[in-house]
Design a protein around this motif. Sequence first.
Motif, PDB file in Angstrom:
ATOM      1  N   GLU A   1      29.576  51.020 124.973  1.00 28.12           N
ATOM      2  CA  GLU A   1      29.327  51.219 123.548  1.00 28.12           C
ATOM      3  C   GLU A   1      30.115  52.425 123.023  1.00 28.12           C
TER       4      GLU A   1
ATOM      5  N   LEU B   1      32.305  38.371 116.307  1.00 29.71           N
ATOM      6  CA  LEU B   1      31.005  38.712 115.746  1.00 29.71           C
ATOM      7  C   LEU B   1      30.251  37.403 115.520  1.00 29.71           C
ATOM      8  N   ARG B   2      29.129  37.259 116.193  1.00 35.12           N
ATOM      9  CA  ARG B   2      28.349  36.013 116.146  1.00 35.12           C
ATOM     10  C   ARG B   2      27.060  36.270 115.371  1.00 35.12           C
TER      11      ARG B   2
ATOM     12  N   ARG C   1      23.622  34.517 122.608  1.00 34.74           N
ATOM     13  CA  ARG C   1      24.728  35.460 122.413  1.00 34.74           C
ATOM     14  C   ARG C   1      24.945  35.790 120.933  1.00 34.74           C
TER      15      ARG C   1
ATOM     16  N   ASP D   1      24.968  38.428 117.893  1.00 30.21           N
ATOM     17  CA  ASP D   1      25.113  39.859 117.629  1.00 30.21           C
ATOM     18  C   ASP D   1      24.125  40.334 116.569  1.00 30.21           C
TER      19      ASP D   1
ATOM     20  N   PHE E   1      19.015  43.115 115.583  1.00 32.73           N
ATOM     21  CA  PHE E   1      20.020  43.154 116.644  1.00 32.73           C
ATOM     22  C   PHE E   1      19.439  43.926 117.815  1.00 32.73           C
TER      23      PHE E   1
ATOM     24  N   ARG F   1      22.932  47.820 120.910  1.00 29.37           N
ATOM     25  CA  ARG F   1      24.152  47.341 120.267  1.00 29.37           C
ATOM     26  C   ARG F   1      24.423  48.020 118.924  1.00 29.37           C
TER      27      ARG F   1
ATOM     28  N   ILE G   1      29.351  45.442 114.766  1.00 33.52           N
ATOM     29  CA  ILE G   1      27.966  45.151 114.401  1.00 33.52           C
ATOM     30  C   ILE G   1      27.501  46.131 113.333  1.00 33.52           C
TER      31      ILE G   1
END
Length: 308
Positions: free
Chosen positions: A79, A96-97, A140, A142, A275, A279, A285
């Motif tokens: 991170e 980015l999901r 998965r 974000d 989130f 993260r 994000i």
Amino acid sequence: MKDDRLLEMRVFAAVVEAGAFTAAAQGLGVSQPFVSQTLQRLEARLGCKLLHRTTRGHRLTPEGETFLNAARRAVAAVEAAEAELQQSDEQISGPLRISAPIAFGLDRITPLMPAFLARYPSIALDLRLTDDTENLIEDRIDVAIRMGRLPDSGLMQRRLCDLRRIVVAAPALLAAHGKPDTPDALGALPCLAWDGSRDHLNRWPFTVAGAPVILRAESRFRSNQGMSLVEMCLAGFGVMRMAEHLARPAIAEGRLVQLLARETVADDGAIAAVFLPERHLVPRIRVFVDFLVEAFRDPDWDDAPRPD
């Protein structure tokens, strides 16, 4: 080649911090079997036991204590590395999901995406629209957009705006059945109802003479997908308790009429971006969530006139 080592570290650390597999699964927003299977794969890959499991819970093995410290350092390093390298809008990059409810996603999230992608040209965005509650780790995701009363799930959340629902009907329906002036009279009209996991939304709260009244919406047409209910309402098939972001513009255009405004109980829910806690420092994000917070700081549907 698929590499789930960082995911395994996150799950392992969550189990230790939560004190139990079930609590870790709830905090991560995943299933308990997913947590168990992930830990089994991790131990098999490392060739040692990380946890001693008993009927009362679990405790770290010496190898587990060593690996826990290393796992925490690894996650923090990843991170920090991303945060250090990506300082400007142009430098912030990567996939980015996003997951969002269908109606809100189509009506409010999708129109914002051209501006977001123009501001961050190195981000590739995958927007998933579904009325199912997706697991952030298993699917998965974000960032997920959630609506309603948000449980204390262990996920980080940023409130975007209030969520209020109002009771509405098309003018054609009211021309055929009359405009109800009480919840009892409303119950005589055809309604539209949610199916599946959203069934709790079929309990419509009102107050009459200071006393709470719940109308159970029953319908010949039920759906687990919000936009299908909205289309049926606009077509004059039934009364709906609809989110204001959809209802207010339609009221202003004369396509819907609000019913029982004084008797309708205000919601105490919200629309929020959620989130995983670890993260929040990932630049792509962080900037996406900040973008949404700014976009919904003053929702335009709040400007619509209210009934007297």
